[in-house]
Scaffold this active site. Structure first.
Site, PDB file in Angstrom:
ATOM      1  N   HIS A  53       0.853  -1.189   0.000  1.00  0.00           N
ATOM      2  CA  HIS A  53       0.000   0.000   0.000  1.00  0.00           C
ATOM      3  C   HIS A  53       0.887   1.236   0.000  1.00  0.00           C
ATOM      4  O   HIS A  53       2.130   1.111  -0.003  1.00  0.00           O
ATOM      5  CB  HIS A  53      -0.975  -0.007   1.193  1.00  0.00           C
ATOM      6  CG  HIS A  53      -0.311  -0.230   2.527  1.00  0.00           C
ATOM      7  ND1 HIS A  53       0.566   0.668   3.078  1.00  0.00           N
ATOM      8  CD2 HIS A  53      -0.389  -1.267   3.402  1.00  0.00           C
ATOM      9  CE1 HIS A  53       0.992   0.226   4.236  1.00  0.00           C
ATOM     10  NE2 HIS A  53       0.440  -0.963   4.461  1.00  0.00           N
ATOM     11  N   HIS A  97       4.047   1.322   2.172  1.00  0.00           N
ATOM     12  CA  HIS A  97       5.240   0.631   1.635  1.00  0.00           C
ATOM     13  C   HIS A  97       5.843   1.440   0.487  1.00  0.00           C
ATOM     14  O   HIS A  97       7.066   1.570   0.387  1.00  0.00           O
ATOM     15  CB  HIS A  97       4.872  -0.742   1.049  1.00  0.00           C
ATOM     16  CG  HIS A  97       4.266  -1.707   2.013  1.00  0.00           C
ATOM     17  ND1 HIS A  97       2.968  -2.122   1.930  1.00  0.00           N
ATOM     18  CD2 HIS A  97       4.796  -2.337   3.084  1.00  0.00           C
ATOM     19  CE1 HIS A  97       2.712  -2.978   2.895  1.00  0.00           C
ATOM     20  NE2 HIS A  97       3.795  -3.129   3.614  1.00  0.00           N
ATOM     21  N   LYS A 122       5.042   3.342  12.019  1.00  0.00           N
ATOM     22  CA  LYS A 122       3.785   2.810  12.550  1.00  0.00           C
ATOM     23  C   LYS A 122       4.074   1.594  13.449  1.00  0.00           C
ATOM     24  O   LYS A 122       3.489   1.436  14.502  1.00  0.00           O
ATOM     25  CB  LYS A 122       2.818   2.423  11.437  1.00  0.00           C
ATOM     26  CG  LYS A 122       1.449   2.059  12.014  1.00  0.00           C
ATOM     27  CD  LYS A 122       0.516   1.496  11.007  1.00  0.00           C
ATOM     28  CE  LYS A 122       0.764   0.066  10.702  1.00  0.00           C
ATOM     29  NZ  LYS A 122       0.375  -0.897  11.726  1.00  0.00           N
ATOM     30  N   SER A 154      -2.079  -3.035   6.065  1.00  0.00           N
ATOM     31  CA  SER A 154      -2.806  -4.025   5.248  1.00  0.00           C
ATOM     32  C   SER A 154      -4.023  -4.555   6.003  1.00  0.00           C
ATOM     33  O   SER A 154      -4.939  -5.101   5.400  1.00  0.00           O
ATOM     34  CB  SER A 154      -1.877  -5.153   4.817  1.00  0.00           C
ATOM     35  OG  SER A 154      -1.044  -5.474   5.873  1.00  0.00           O
TER      36      SER A 154
END
Ligand code: PAF
Length: 279
Positions: free
Chosen positions: A31, A34, A148, A185
């Protein structure tokens, strides 16, 4: 776009490269989070590998492992939009662990005894096994991780020391949707109602950042707990303010600024984590 299933083929393909080798380890389900790491790594290195491997030994839950998105064609196509010079390493289990997985045990002292380490037994040990394999196989100069998963980032830094390697571990900011939700994800497992609730997590962290300037740790904890108690689909798994290096929770008398707030919330069946610097 070259996709390598075998480490020896990939090592052979890059054996004459000159300059820095960058690595972005992923489990796929690529996503924008990345892609931001990959873009940065592509700029900062003369050759680049993105690994895509759903590492079975970091999952403590068979359903989570089964549900994890696997779509190499889609992932490769997103990566190739950055550059088709990037090498993708998408091995099968045997190329990584041999015929039988024999996980190595690490000691991260207190780093894996808090937060995700309590909630997900053996998770970080599993992460460390795949990261050690990637570090030792490709010996990259720079490896990129998102903030994150801040606890993972600290574990990887510690692993780098344990292995006496001097790879640059590059910390990259969390990428968020417009509504503030940290990209993950797992977000795709949220129902549309849950998606509308999930941005509360970051809103709460932003308020914690404001409160950190004037309120006590206890007042902040009470505010966070009562906020999530009001939302019936949410279960606050933990909220803690901790030292950004040791990840040890602060004492009620310690100064809050200079630390980091960490949160894990289960919305329906999906666990989401996030964190924020309190400066
Ligand atoms: O953060 C992840 O996606 C994974 O934990 C990692 C670092 C790729 C190891 O499997």
């Amino acid at each position: 776009m070259e996709i390598f299933k075998s480490k020896s083929d990939l090592l052979n393909a890059i054996k004459n490269h000159k300059g820095a080798l960058g690595l972005v380890p992923t489990m796929g389900g690529i996503h924008e989070g990345h892609l931001s790491l990959i873009r940065r790594a592509f700029k900062e290195n003369s050759i680049m590998i993105v690994s895509i491997f759903v590492n079975p030994i970091q999952f403590d839950n068979a359903i989570d492992l089964k549900k994890y998105p696997r779509n190499l064609t889609r992932d490769a196509s997103l990566i190739s939009e950055i550059s088709d010079k990037i090498k993708i390493y998408a091995p099968n289990q045997e190329d990584v662990y041999g015929k039988k997985i024999k996980p190595k045990k690490y000691s991260f002292k207190k780093l894996d005894k808090v937060m995700e380490g309590i909630k997900r037994e053996n998770h970080f040990n599993g992460v460390a096994n795949i990261i050690e394999f990637l570090f030792k196989t490709f010996n990259p100069e720079n490896v990129y991780f998102g903030e994150k998963d801040y606890q993972q980032l600290q574990i990887v830094r510690s692993l780098n020391k344990i292995l006496r390697m001097s790879i640059n571990i590059i910390q990259c900011p969390t990428i968020r949707s417009k509504n503030g939700l940290a990209l993950s994800s797992r977000n795709q497992n949220l129902t549309s109602n849950e998606q509308s609730i999930a941005p509360e997590i970051y809103k709460c962290l932003l308020d914690v950042k404001k409160m950190a300037k004037v309120n006590s740790y206890e007042e902040i904890q009470n505010e966070v707990s009562s906020r999530f108690l009001k939302i019936k689909q949410c279960n606050l798994e933990y909220f803690t303010i901790s030292n950004p290096k040791t990840l040890e929770e602060i004492n009620s008398t310690d100064s809050i600024l200079g630390n980091r707030a960490f949160i894990a919330v289960k919305i329906g069946d999906t666990r989401l984590i996030d964190n924020i610097e309190l400066s």
